[in-house]
Design a protein around this motif. Structure first.
Motif, PDB file in Angstrom:
ATOM      1  N   ILE A  28       0.858  -1.175   0.000  1.00 57.89           N
ATOM      2  CA  ILE A  28       0.000   0.000   0.000  1.00 57.89           C
ATOM      3  C   ILE A  28       0.900   1.231   0.000  1.00 57.89           C
ATOM      4  O   ILE A  28       1.391   1.660   1.040  1.00 57.89           O
ATOM      5  N   THR A  29       1.149   1.763  -1.191  1.00 55.50           N
ATOM      6  CA  THR A  29       1.938   2.972  -1.362  1.00 55.50           C
ATOM      7  C   THR A  29       1.153   3.915  -2.260  1.00 55.50           C
ATOM      8  O   THR A  29       0.070   3.571  -2.757  1.00 55.50           O
ATOM      9  N   GLU A  30       1.707   5.085  -2.476  1.00 56.50           N
ATOM     10  CA  GLU A  30       1.032   6.041  -3.353  1.00 56.50           C
ATOM     11  C   GLU A  30       0.937   5.500  -4.775  1.00 56.50           C
ATOM     12  O   GLU A  30      -0.095   5.608  -5.434  1.00 56.50           O
ATOM     13  N   LYS A  31       1.997   4.871  -5.246  1.00 51.36           N
ATOM     14  CA  LYS A  31       1.999   4.306  -6.597  1.00 51.36           C
ATOM     15  C   LYS A  31       1.013   3.143  -6.707  1.00 51.36           C
ATOM     16  O   LYS A  31       0.320   3.000  -7.715  1.00 51.36           O
ATOM     17  N   ALA A  32       0.927   2.309  -5.669  1.00 49.07           N
ATOM     18  CA  ALA A  32      -0.016   1.193  -5.676  1.00 49.07           C
ATOM     19  C   ALA A  32      -1.458   1.696  -5.645  1.00 49.07           C
ATOM     20  O   ALA A  32      -2.347   1.098  -6.250  1.00 49.07           O
ATOM     21  N   THR A  33      -1.699   2.801  -4.942  1.00 47.05           N
ATOM     22  CA  THR A  33      -3.034   3.384  -4.910  1.00 47.05           C
ATOM     23  C   THR A  33      -3.417   3.919  -6.278  1.00 47.05           C
ATOM     24  O   THR A  33      -4.563   3.784  -6.707  1.00 47.05           O
ATOM     25  N   MET A  34      -2.465   4.519  -6.988  1.00 47.51           N
ATOM     26  CA  MET A  34      -2.734   4.998  -8.346  1.00 47.51           C
ATOM     27  C   MET A  34      -3.014   3.826  -9.283  1.00 47.51           C
ATOM     28  O   MET A  34      -3.855   3.924 -10.179  1.00 47.51           O
ATOM     29  N   ALA A  35      -2.337   2.697  -9.070  1.00 47.89           N
ATOM     30  CA  ALA A  35      -2.575   1.505  -9.893  1.00 47.89           C
ATOM     31  C   ALA A  35      -3.960   0.934  -9.638  1.00 47.89           C
ATOM     32  O   ALA A  35      -4.580   0.354 -10.538  1.00 47.89           O
ATOM     33  N   SER A  36      -4.470   1.099  -8.410  1.00 50.07           N
ATOM     34  CA  SER A  36      -5.790   0.558  -8.092  1.00 50.07           C
ATOM     35  C   SER A  36      -6.898   1.275  -8.858  1.00 50.07           C
ATOM     36  O   SER A  36      -7.975   0.719  -9.052  1.00 50.07           O
ATOM     37  N   GLU A  37      -6.642   2.493  -9.318  1.00 50.37           N
ATOM     38  CA  GLU A  37      -7.622   3.194 -10.144  1.00 50.37           C
ATOM     39  C   GLU A  37      -7.765   2.527 -11.508  1.00 50.37           C
ATOM     40  O   GLU A  37      -8.789   2.667 -12.165  1.00 50.37           O
ATOM     41  N   ALA A  38      -6.729   1.794 -11.935  1.00 49.16           N
ATOM     42  CA  ALA A  38      -6.770   1.042 -13.191  1.00 49.16           C
ATOM     43  C   ALA A  38      -7.120  -0.419 -12.947  1.00 49.16           C
ATOM     44  O   ALA A  38      -6.762  -1.288 -13.732  1.00 49.16           O
ATOM     45  N   ASN A  39      -7.819  -0.694 -11.824  1.00 48.13           N
ATOM     46  CA  ASN A  39      -8.269  -2.036 -11.462  1.00 48.13           C
ATOM     47  C   ASN A  39      -7.102  -3.006 -11.276  1.00 48.13           C
ATOM     48  O   ASN A  39      -7.168  -4.162 -11.674  1.00 48.13           O
ATOM     49  N   ALA A  40      -6.010  -2.511 -10.666  1.00 48.24           N
ATOM     50  CA  ALA A  40      -4.840  -3.341 -10.396  1.00 48.24           C
ATOM     51  C   ALA A  40      -4.536  -3.317  -8.904  1.00 48.24           C
ATOM     52  O   ALA A  40      -4.831  -2.346  -8.216  1.00 48.24           O
ATOM     53  N   VAL A  41      -3.961  -4.414  -8.407  1.00 47.74           N
ATOM     54  CA  VAL A  41      -3.571  -4.530  -7.010  1.00 47.74           C
ATOM     55  C   VAL A  41      -2.110  -4.965  -6.989  1.00 47.74           C
ATOM     56  O   VAL A  41      -1.677  -5.752  -7.824  1.00 47.74           O
ATOM     57  N   VAL A  42      -1.344  -4.448  -6.014  1.00 48.59           N
ATOM     58  CA  VAL A  42       0.085  -4.752  -5.939  1.00 48.59           C
ATOM     59  C   VAL A  42       0.346  -5.621  -4.715  1.00 48.59           C
ATOM     60  O   VAL A  42      -0.113  -5.318  -3.618  1.00 48.59           O
ATOM     61  N   PHE A  43       1.085  -6.720  -4.925  1.00 50.72           N
ATOM     62  CA  PHE A  43       1.440  -7.639  -3.852  1.00 50.72           C
ATOM     63  C   PHE A  43       2.940  -7.868  -3.842  1.00 50.72           C
ATOM     64  O   PHE A  43       3.579  -7.872  -4.903  1.00 50.72           O
ATOM     65  N   GLU A  44       3.497  -8.080  -2.646  1.00 48.27           N
ATOM     66  CA  GLU A  44       4.855  -8.598  -2.554  1.00 48.27           C
ATOM     67  C   GLU A  44       4.740 -10.107  -2.650  1.00 48.27           C
ATOM     68  O   GLU A  44       3.921 -10.712  -1.949  1.00 48.27           O
ATOM     69  N   VAL A  45       5.536 -10.719  -3.520  1.00 48.48           N
ATOM     70  CA  VAL A  45       5.444 -12.164  -3.759  1.00 48.48           C
ATOM     71  C   VAL A  45       6.810 -12.801  -3.538  1.00 48.48           C
ATOM     72  O   VAL A  45       7.827 -12.120  -3.429  1.00 48.48           O
ATOM     73  N   ALA A  46       6.814 -14.123  -3.479  1.00 41.92           N
ATOM     74  CA  ALA A  46       8.067 -14.871  -3.322  1.00 41.92           C
ATOM     75  C   ALA A  46       8.955 -14.611  -4.529  1.00 41.92           C
ATOM     76  O   ALA A  46       8.486 -14.490  -5.662  1.00 41.92           O
ATOM     77  N   ILE A  47      10.258 -14.528  -4.275  1.00 41.40           N
ATOM     78  CA  ILE A  47      11.211 -14.142  -5.316  1.00 41.40           C
ATOM     79  C   ILE A  47      11.283 -15.172  -6.446  1.00 41.40           C
ATOM     80  O   ILE A  47      11.579 -14.834  -7.585  1.00 41.40           O
ATOM     81  N   ASP A  48      10.940 -16.447  -6.159  1.00 39.20           N
ATOM     82  CA  ASP A  48      11.042 -17.492  -7.175  1.00 39.20           C
ATOM     83  C   ASP A  48       9.700 -17.824  -7.827  1.00 39.20           C
ATOM     84  O   ASP A  48       9.618 -18.757  -8.616  1.00 39.20           O
ATOM     85  N   SER A  49       8.655 -17.060  -7.514  1.00 39.10           N
ATOM     86  CA  SER A  49       7.335 -17.354  -8.077  1.00 39.10           C
ATOM     87  C   SER A  49       7.240 -16.839  -9.517  1.00 39.10           C
ATOM     88  O   SER A  49       7.877 -15.864  -9.884  1.00 39.10           O
ATOM     89  N   THR A  50       6.419 -17.530 -10.309  1.00 41.18           N
ATOM     90  CA  THR A  50       6.230 -17.160 -11.706  1.00 41.18           C
ATOM     91  C   THR A  50       4.851 -16.542 -11.901  1.00 41.18           C
ATOM     92  O   THR A  50       3.987 -16.631 -11.029  1.00 41.18           O
ATOM     93  N   LYS A  51       4.639 -15.927 -13.058  1.00 41.01           N
ATOM     94  CA  LYS A  51       3.360 -15.267 -13.331  1.00 41.01           C
ATOM     95  C   LYS A  51       2.171 -16.236 -13.282  1.00 41.01           C
ATOM     96  O   LYS A  51       1.147 -15.910 -12.693  1.00 41.01           O
ATOM     97  N   PRO A  52       2.254 -17.446 -13.887  1.00 37.34           N
ATOM     98  CA  PRO A  52       1.113 -18.373 -13.789  1.00 37.34           C
ATOM     99  C   PRO A  52       0.803 -18.801 -12.353  1.00 37.34           C
ATOM    100  O   PRO A  52      -0.361 -18.939 -11.977  1.00 37.34           O
ATOM    101  N   ILE A  53       1.851 -18.989 -11.537  1.00 37.15           N
ATOM    102  CA  ILE A  53       1.633 -19.369 -10.141  1.00 37.15           C
ATOM    103  C   ILE A  53       0.979 -18.223  -9.370  1.00 37.15           C
ATOM    104  O   ILE A  53       0.073 -18.429  -8.568  1.00 37.15           O
ATOM    105  N   ILE A  54       1.434 -16.991  -9.617  1.00 38.07           N
ATOM    106  CA  ILE A  54       0.851 -15.816  -8.961  1.00 38.07           C
ATOM    107  C   ILE A  54      -0.612 -15.677  -9.353  1.00 38.07           C
ATOM    108  O   ILE A  54      -1.478 -15.436  -8.510  1.00 38.07           O
ATOM    109  N   LYS A  55      -0.914 -15.861 -10.644  1.00 36.02           N
ATOM    110  CA  LYS A  55      -2.299 -15.756 -11.123  1.00 36.02           C
ATOM    111  C   LYS A  55      -3.185 -16.789 -10.445  1.00 36.02           C
ATOM    112  O   LYS A  55      -4.275 -16.469  -9.958  1.00 36.02           O
ATOM    113  N   GLU A  56      -2.721 -18.043 -10.365  1.00 35.87           N
ATOM    114  CA  GLU A  56      -3.504 -19.103  -9.731  1.00 35.87           C
ATOM    115  C   GLU A  56      -3.725 -18.808  -8.246  1.00 35.87           C
ATOM    116  O   GLU A  56      -4.818 -19.012  -7.716  1.00 35.87           O
TER     117      GLU A  56
END
Length: 98
Positions: free
Chosen positions: A16-44
Motif C-alpha cells: 500500500i503505497t502512493e503508486k499502488a493506490t494509483m494503480a488501483s484506479e486502473a483495477n490493479a492490485v500490488v502484492f509482494e510475492v516470493a522471489i522465485d514465483s512465476t506469473k502463472p503461479i501468482i495468477k492461480e
C-alpha cells in the motif's frame, strides 16, 4: 498447486503505497510475492485465495540496497512485486487483510 498454505507462501503481503493506490484506479492490485514465483503461479494463487478473475500479471524485482548497520555494511533483501490487473467487476479490498 492447490494447497492453500503453499499459495500463502507465494503471496506475501499487499503493498500500500502512493503508486499502488494509483494503480488501483486502473483495477490493479500490488502484492509482494516470493522471489522465485512465476506469473502463472501468482495468477492461480490470487484467483484461488480471493475468488476473482485475473486479467494480467506484471512483475518487477527491486534489488536490495547496500546500507550501513551499526557501522558495518549490510544488504537489504531483494523484493519481487506483482502488479495484478483484475477483470472488470472484480475487486480486492487490501485494507481489511487476508
Amino acid at each position: 498447486m492447490t494447497d492453500k498454505a503453499a499459495l500463502y507462501d507465494v503471496i506475501r503481503k499487499p503493498i500500500i503505497t502512493e503508486k499502488a493506490t494509483m494503480a488501483s484506479e486502473a483495477n490493479a492490485v500490488v502484492f509482494e510475492v516470493a522471489i522465485d514465483s512465476t506469473k502463472p503461479i501468482i495468477k492461480e494463487a490470487i484467483e484461488t485465495l480471493f475468488g476473482v478473475k485475473v486479467k494480467a500479471v506484471n512483475t518487477t524485482i527491486t534489488k536490495g540496497k547496500v546500507k550501513r548497520f551499526r557501522g558495518k555494511p549490510g544488504v537489504r533483501k531483494d523484493v519481487k512485486k506483482a502488479y495484478v490487473t483484475l477483470e472488470e467487476g472484480n475487486t480486492i479490498d487490501v485494507t481489511t487483510g487476508l
